[in-house]
Design a protein around this motif. Structure first.
Motif, short mmCIF file in Angstrom:
data_model
loop_
_atom_site.label_atom_id
_atom_site.label_comp_id
_atom_site.label_asym_id
_atom_site.label_seq_id
_atom_site.Cartn_x
_atom_site.Cartn_y
_atom_site.Cartn_z
N GLY A 198 -20.52 -14.51 -28.30
CA GLY A 198 -21.08 -14.23 -29.02
C GLY A 198 -21.24 -12.64 -29.98
N ALA A 199 -20.27 -12.07 -29.53
CA ALA A 199 -20.23 -10.92 -30.54
C ALA A 199 -19.59 -11.25 -32.22
N ALA A 200 -20.89 -9.83 -32.79
CA ALA A 200 -19.94 -10.54 -34.63
C ALA A 200 -19.44 -10.12 -34.71
N GLY A 201 -18.27 -9.27 -33.97
CA GLY A 201 -17.13 -8.20 -34.47
C GLY A 201 -17.03 -7.23 -33.82
N LEU A 202 -15.78 -6.21 -33.79
CA LEU A 202 -15.44 -5.30 -33.06
C LEU A 202 -14.87 -3.60 -33.96
N VAL A 203 -15.85 -3.02 -32.65
CA VAL A 203 -15.06 -1.74 -33.77
C VAL A 203 -14.25 -0.99 -32.47
N SER A 204 -13.01 -1.50 -33.50
CA SER A 204 -11.76 -1.40 -32.72
C SER A 204 -11.22 -0.05 -32.85
N VAL A 205 -10.93 0.92 -31.82
CA VAL A 205 -9.36 1.99 -31.85
C VAL A 205 -7.85 1.17 -31.84
N VAL A 206 -7.66 0.43 -31.49
CA VAL A 206 -6.27 -0.53 -31.94
C VAL A 206 -6.27 -0.84 -33.02
N ALA A 207 -7.55 -0.68 -33.98
CA ALA A 207 -7.76 -1.94 -35.09
C ALA A 207 -6.84 -0.44 -36.06
N ASN A 208 -6.79 0.34 -35.32
CA ASN A 208 -6.13 1.40 -37.00
C ASN A 208 -4.95 1.59 -36.57
N VAL A 209 -3.94 0.54 -35.91
CA VAL A 209 -2.60 -0.18 -35.70
C VAL A 209 -2.30 -0.89 -35.84
N ALA A 210 -3.29 -2.01 -35.18
CA ALA A 210 -2.86 -3.22 -34.98
C ALA A 210 -4.03 -4.00 -35.58
N ALA A 211 -4.41 -3.36 -36.82
CA ALA A 211 -5.80 -4.45 -37.49
C ALA A 211 -5.54 -6.43 -38.16
N ASP A 212 -4.45 -6.21 -38.41
CA ASP A 212 -4.01 -7.96 -38.54
C ASP A 212 -4.15 -8.66 -37.06
N ARG A 213 -3.94 -8.09 -36.69
CA ARG A 213 -4.10 -8.91 -35.09
C ARG A 213 -5.74 -9.08 -34.17
N THR A 214 -6.52 -7.76 -34.66
CA THR A 214 -7.08 -8.21 -34.38
C THR A 214 -8.04 -8.95 -35.35
N ALA A 215 -7.70 -8.77 -37.14
CA ALA A 215 -8.79 -9.83 -37.04
C ALA A 215 -8.13 -11.55 -36.87
#
Length: 278
Positions: A198-215
């Motif tokens: 049920g989390a609303a979203g992420l605060v991601s370190v990985v998204a620095n290089v792969a935000a398309d995949r976390t999306a």
């Protein structure tokens, strides 16, 4: 969620050799993050090397990211320190610089009581008109935000979310069920289970290089396609392991961004040191 976005990046702070802030690197990084799918940029958080940034540098970073971002994403300014008065100054400076929201870490090193944690968070939340995301990270802060503390803080009109780096999924689900706090996963290794809970979203370190995949991961969970979500997560595991298990995430993320040509240098400030190839 509109206060903060859903696919948030714990953004690194680009630096030149010697440690000065890199404006060209910052411009290129922001454009890269927006192009790859981030709708929230966390500026001056842990991954942004907040303990080494001066108040002037923090405000300058927020101002520059706001100017570059425009209305394309939310800008969340990391303002928490171990000093309540300093945190209030940073919060007010971030508001003046145009931030959309604040990230407020549990005060570290001093190991305050839960009453002290509450007083600190309320004082900072009272200092501006901006929405606040609490950052619960006991491994760094030395003290956790207890469920009762989170429930009490949820009553503040501007405290609206939690970046959870505690990793206790049952506790997170319990607090979500009993409050209106929006939860954001702050542990990249656990992004999928947090979203599924049920989390609303992420605060991601990985998204620095792969935000398309976390999306993609967020979208799959929202659509109820857990088979696809697991496939996306499986694809992300090698990158997540490399960035989050080989040393400080800041160091690994900067090295990856420099290798990709997004930022010109992988410079970090002491006590962090750059990644080696050995």
């Amino acid at each position: 969620m509109t206060d903060f976005g859903t696919n948030l990046v714990a953004m690194v702070t680009p630096m030149r050799p010697g440690g000065a802030l890199s404006e060209p690197g910052l411009t290129r990084l922001v454009d890269h993050l927006l192009a790859t799918g981030c709708d929230g940029l966390v500026v001056g958080g842990t991954t942004g090397e907040s303990p080494t940034l001066t108040e002037t540098e923090s405000a300058r970073l927020v101002r520059a990211v706001v100017a570059q971002t425009g209305s394309r994403a939310r800008v969340i300014a990391g303002v928490g320190t171990y000093d309540t008065a300093a945190s209030i100054r940073r919060a007010r400076e971030a508001e003046a610089a145009g931030a959309d929201a604040l990230l407020l870490v549990c005060p570290y090193y001093s190991r305050p009581t839960q009453a002290g944690v509450i007083a600190h968070c309320v004082a900072v939340a009272d200092a501006t008109a901006l929405p606040v995301m609490l950052y619960d990270v006991p491994a760094r802060a030395g003290v956790a935000m207890a469920p009762a503390t989170l429930a009490e803080l949820a009553g503040h009109p501007r405290i609206r979310a939690v970046k959870d780096a505690k990793g206790d999924l049952f506790e997170a689900m319990t607090v979500m069920s009993r409050t209106s706090l929006a939860y954001y996963c702050g542990i990249d290794e656990l992004n999928l289970p947090y979203l599924a809970c049920g989390a609303a979203g992420l605060v991601s370190v990985v998204a620095n290089v792969a935000a398309d995949r976390t999306a993609d991961l967020i979208r799959a969970v929202r659509e109820g396609d857990l088979t696809k979500a697991r496939a996306v997560n499986d694809d992300l595991i090698p990158l997540t392991e490399r960035l989050m298990r080989s040393g400080p995430g800041t160091v690994a993320a900067k090295a990856a961004l420099a290798e990709l040509g997004v930022i010109p240098h992988a410079t970090v400030r002491l006590p962090l040191v750059e990644a080696t190839t050995s």
